[in-house]
Design an enzyme around this catalytic site. Structure first.
Site, PDB file in Angstrom:
ATOM      1  N   GLU A   1      -7.673  16.968 -35.724  1.00  0.00           N
ATOM      2  CA  GLU A   1      -9.144  16.372 -35.369  1.00  0.00           C
ATOM      3  C   GLU A   1      -8.897  15.240 -34.128  1.00  0.00           C
ATOM      4  O   GLU A   1      -9.678  15.252 -33.348  1.00  0.00           O
ATOM      5  CB  GLU A   1      -9.653  15.520 -36.703  1.00  0.00           C
ATOM      6  CG  GLU A   1     -10.289  16.516 -37.505  1.00  0.00           C
ATOM      7  CD  GLU A   1     -10.594  16.007 -38.860  1.00  0.00           C
ATOM      8  OE1 GLU A   1     -11.929  15.746 -39.002  1.00  0.00           O
ATOM      9  OE2 GLU A   1      -9.859  15.530 -39.607  1.00  0.00           O
TER      10      GLU A   1
ATOM     11  N   LYS B   1      -9.071  15.653 -51.520  1.00  0.00           N
ATOM     12  CA  LYS B   1      -9.355  15.765 -50.132  1.00  0.00           C
ATOM     13  C   LYS B   1      -7.870  16.138 -49.334  1.00  0.00           C
ATOM     14  O   LYS B   1      -6.916  15.414 -49.773  1.00  0.00           O
ATOM     15  CB  LYS B   1     -10.188  14.797 -49.346  1.00  0.00           C
ATOM     16  CG  LYS B   1     -11.504  14.927 -49.520  1.00  0.00           C
ATOM     17  CD  LYS B   1     -12.262  16.305 -49.386  1.00  0.00           C
ATOM     18  CE  LYS B   1     -12.391  16.368 -47.834  1.00  0.00           C
ATOM     19  NZ  LYS B   1     -13.392  15.190 -47.175  1.00  0.00           N
TER      20      LYS B   1
ATOM     21  N   TYR C   1      -6.484   2.368   2.318  1.00  0.00           N
ATOM     22  CA  TYR C   1      -6.444   1.435   1.103  1.00  0.00           C
ATOM     23  C   TYR C   1      -7.670   0.621   0.688  1.00  0.00           C
ATOM     24  O   TYR C   1      -8.027  -0.194   1.564  1.00  0.00           O
ATOM     25  CB  TYR C   1      -5.171   0.834   0.955  1.00  0.00           C
ATOM     26  CG  TYR C   1      -4.844   0.258  -0.600  1.00  0.00           C
ATOM     27  CD1 TYR C   1      -4.407   0.800  -1.398  1.00  0.00           C
ATOM     28  CD2 TYR C   1      -5.477  -1.336  -0.601  1.00  0.00           C
ATOM     29  CE1 TYR C   1      -4.161   0.230  -2.649  1.00  0.00           C
ATOM     30  CE2 TYR C   1      -5.395  -1.643  -1.880  1.00  0.00           C
ATOM     31  CZ  TYR C   1      -4.721  -0.972  -2.960  1.00  0.00           C
ATOM     32  OH  TYR C   1      -4.590  -1.484  -4.117  1.00  0.00           O
TER      33      TYR C   1
ATOM     34  N   HIS D   1     -18.180  34.671 -31.177  1.00  0.00           N
ATOM     35  CA  HIS D   1     -19.305  33.945 -31.754  1.00  0.00           C
ATOM     36  C   HIS D   1     -18.955  33.267 -33.154  1.00  0.00           C
ATOM     37  O   HIS D   1     -19.782  33.088 -33.874  1.00  0.00           O
ATOM     38  CB  HIS D   1     -20.592  34.603 -31.777  1.00  0.00           C
ATOM     39  CG  HIS D   1     -20.691  35.435 -30.382  1.00  0.00           C
ATOM     40  ND1 HIS D   1     -21.662  34.825 -29.411  1.00  0.00           N
ATOM     41  CD2 HIS D   1     -20.429  36.680 -30.272  1.00  0.00           C
ATOM     42  CE1 HIS D   1     -21.684  35.984 -28.767  1.00  0.00           C
ATOM     43  NE2 HIS D   1     -20.880  36.802 -28.789  1.00  0.00           N
TER      44      HIS D   1
ATOM     45  N   ASN E   1       0.730  -1.257  -0.048  1.00  0.00           N
ATOM     46  CA  ASN E   1      -0.200   0.119   0.047  1.00  0.00           C
ATOM     47  C   ASN E   1       0.803   1.175  -0.190  1.00  0.00           C
ATOM     48  O   ASN E   1       0.619   2.222  -0.693  1.00  0.00           O
ATOM     49  CB  ASN E   1      -0.972   0.036   1.126  1.00  0.00           C
ATOM     50  CG  ASN E   1      -1.837  -1.170   1.111  1.00  0.00           C
ATOM     51  OD1 ASN E   1      -1.947  -1.888   0.114  1.00  0.00           O
ATOM     52  ND2 ASN E   1      -2.757  -1.296   2.191  1.00  0.00           N
TER      53      ASN E   1
ATOM     54  N   SER F   1      -7.997  11.184 -48.766  1.00  0.00           N
ATOM     55  CA  SER F   1      -9.291  10.594 -48.679  1.00  0.00           C
ATOM     56  C   SER F   1      -9.352   9.281 -49.706  1.00  0.00           C
ATOM     57  O   SER F   1      -8.572   9.346 -50.908  1.00  0.00           O
ATOM     58  CB  SER F   1     -10.738  11.218 -48.777  1.00  0.00           C
ATOM     59  OG  SER F   1     -11.741  10.556 -49.555  1.00  0.00           O
TER      60      SER F   1
ATOM     61  N   GLN G   1      -6.536   0.488  -7.095  1.00  0.00           N
ATOM     62  CA  GLN G   1      -5.535   0.027  -8.377  1.00  0.00           C
ATOM     63  C   GLN G   1      -5.949   0.517  -9.643  1.00  0.00           C
ATOM     64  O   GLN G   1      -5.059   0.527 -10.489  1.00  0.00           O
ATOM     65  CB  GLN G   1      -5.628  -1.657  -8.092  1.00  0.00           C
ATOM     66  CG  GLN G   1      -5.053  -2.349  -9.233  1.00  0.00           C
ATOM     67  CD  GLN G   1      -4.892  -3.712  -9.051  1.00  0.00           C
ATOM     68  OE1 GLN G   1      -4.412  -4.140  -7.997  1.00  0.00           O
ATOM     69  NE2 GLN G   1      -5.590  -4.275  -9.681  1.00  0.00           N
TER      70      GLN G   1
HETATM   71  N1  ARG Z   1      -1.625  -3.871  -7.363  1.00  0.00           N
HETATM   72  C1  ARG Z   1      -1.877  -2.905  -6.112  1.00  0.00           C
HETATM   73  C2  ARG Z   1      -2.561  -1.720  -6.532  1.00  0.00           C
HETATM   74  O1  ARG Z   1      -2.101  -1.127  -7.577  1.00  0.00           O
HETATM   75  C3  ARG Z   1      -1.005  -2.901  -5.118  1.00  0.00           C
HETATM   76  C4  ARG Z   1      -1.421  -2.828  -3.792  1.00  0.00           C
HETATM   77  C5  ARG Z   1      -2.271  -3.963  -3.330  1.00  0.00           C
HETATM   78  N2  ARG Z   1      -2.405  -3.994  -1.947  1.00  0.00           N
HETATM   79  C6  ARG Z   1      -3.293  -4.921  -1.495  1.00  0.00           C
HETATM   80  N3  ARG Z   1      -3.430  -4.612  -0.201  1.00  0.00           N
HETATM   81  N4  ARG Z   1      -3.804  -5.793  -2.035  1.00  0.00           N
HETATM   82  O2  ARG Z   1      -3.055  -0.805  -5.859  1.00  0.00           O
END
Ligand code: ARG
Length: 462
Positions: free
Chosen positions: A290, A283, A317, A156, A110, A277, A322
């Site tokens: 675009e 064209k 988390y 405009h 995390n 085109s 992810q």
């Molecule tokens: N692949 C996860 C992400 O991108 C990494 C962290 C995963 N953590 C967990 N506790 N499963 O967020």
């Protein structure tokens, strides 16, 4: 292969669920950062006396070897791993056996993933700022080249008042300069080291977070571990800045599409940035402009996507997070490619002075300056606006321009009109009368160009 978290499970993850949840296809792009983070973390483990000097050296060398191999054959190195963090840890254990198993002491995926991502965002901010510098230069060059070419200004998309084309380009220059500032701001927001926050609560090992931050090139250390692992504001800022930047590119693209249409014919875009085109041989389509315009929607949707993903998440988390990297990498790639194409397309623009001049023979582009002339003669503006309206109506009924009316004709509308009126009724006089800071007078535009050139320390191309 062995999981990072298999101990408390009796069955392995369903194959579809595995495929659904693995993020390696996206986060493989973080591998250099993840290796750097492991190395910095190993240093902190050494300092905290969790590993010995010899162990640290072995880990550091193994990581360097893994990096070398990943630089050369990333596909082969990834073998059914869940994510880049599991992959690198597996490779380290392959290299070092039990010693490799020590690397995850005091860290979590995390805090690891978000530190990786912060490093990636910082690098991409710098890459975008570098691209923006070349875009600014190509816009500046067109502005300088056409600093005196009188051009119709629109509101405009109706003919409004004459301006110089250089002024029009410098308007975009301002927009892209603000984008630079926004990405500098994003860089600063991302420049906070979150490693050491653990899964959510911090770590038990007294790891030196400042040391880790310094090793990884961060200026700051996060203040709250729970915020650190769940905060994605800096990514929202990046995606928002990307979306604003794309909006600028899209508006410029739109003008190029319109101006290059045979109906308007102000500009020809170089062959290198147009396509033909398959059926209509005449064209010459502005596809690149675009596509830049089209990709703007995608970049905005990335911002909306992440914002929506985050909106109802409890701390800290959650696996939803992810998804963040998909949005980020897609926008970063799109933005960089779009700026690159625009920066290369702008120098190929060839403006057609004759068509531009012809376009100003209709539309009563000098009407406002005529009203301003009356004000000079002492007529209150609201009254002069009314008189000018009548003059335009009269000229229109005769299919003539204001400046072609005789003095006698003018005087039917106001006695105050003298024969000096004709001096004011030229495109040049109208442009040069806007001699205020930020105005389109040729003198002002020259001044702005000079200032820009000094600020950016650019030498002249022409
Ligand atoms: N692949 C996860 C992400 O991108 C990494 C962290 C995963 N953590 C967990 N506790 N499963 O967020």
């Amino acid at each position: 292969m062995g999981k990072l978290w298999g101990g408390r499970f009796k069955k392995s993850l369903d194959t579809d669920a595995a495929q659904f949840s693995y993020s390696i296809d996206v986060d493989r792009q973080l591998y250099t950062y993840d290796i750097a983070i492991n190395a910095a973390h190993a240093l902190a483990l050494l300092e905290a006396e969790i590993i010995s000097e010899t162990e640290y050296t072995l880990i550091d060398r193994a990581l360097a070897k893994i990096k070398y191999e990943m630089d050369h054959r990333l596909d082969d190195m990834i073998a059914g791993d869940e994510d880049i963090h599991s992959c690198i840890e597996r490779l380290l254990i392959n290299e070092l056996g039990d010693l490799g198993k020590k690397i995850h002491t005091g860290k979590s995926r995390n805090d690891q993933v978000i530190t990786d991502t912060r490093m990636a965002v910082k690098d991409h901010c710098q890459a975008i700022i570098a691209q923006l510098q070349s875009l600014l230069r190509s816009i500046y060059d067109q502005a300088e080249k056409h600093s005196t070419l009188i051009f119709p200004g629109f509101t405009h998309f109706q003919t409004a008042q004459p301006i110089v084309l250089g002024h029009h380009f410098l308007a975009y220059f301002e927009q892209f300069q603000r984008d630079v500032t926004r990405f500098q701001h994003c860089f600063n927001s991302a420049d906070v080291c979150t490693l050491g926050s653990g899964a959510l609560a911090g770590n038990n090992y007294g790891l030196n977070r400042r040391l880790v931050a310094r090793e990884l090139g961060f200026s700051n250390v996060s203040a709250n571990s729970m915020d650190a692992v769940s905060d994605r504001d800096f990514m929202l800022e990046f995606l928002s800045a990307s979306s604003i930047l794309m909006t600028h590119l899209s508006r410029l693209s739109e003008e190029l599409v319109l101006w290059s249409s045979p109906l308007i014919g102000f500009v020809t875009i170089g062959d290198e940035f147009t396509t033909g085109s398959s059926i209509m041989p005449q064209k010459k389509n502005p596809d690149i402009a675009e596509l830049i315009r089209g990709k703007t929607g995608r970049v905005l949707s990335n911002f909306v996507g992440l914002q929506t993903t985050i909106k109802a998440l409890p701390l800290t988390y959650n696996r939803d997070l992810q998804e963040d990297k998909t949005y980020f990498f897609d926008s970063a790639r799109t933005v960089i490619d779009s700026i690159k194409c625009m920066a290369k397309m702008i120098p190929t623009l060839q403006f057609h002075a004759d068509q531009i001049a012809a376009s100003m023979e209709k539309g009563y582009i000098l009407a406002t300056d005529f009203a301003d002339y009356l004000v000079k003669q002492g007529v209150p503006f609201r009254e002069s606006h009314e008189i000018t309206g009548q003059v335009v109506l009269f000229a229109e009924s005769q299919n003539r321009q204001i400046e072609s009316l005789t003095l006698e004709e003018f005087q039917q509308f106001s006695e105050t009109i003298k024969d000096d009126v004709y001096q004011y009724l030229t495109l040049e006089a109208a442009v040069d009368a806007k001699n205020v800071v930020g105005g389109t007078a040729r003198q002002q535009v020259a001044q702005q160009l000079k200032q820009i050139k000094e600020t950016y320390k650019w030498s002249s191309n022409h």
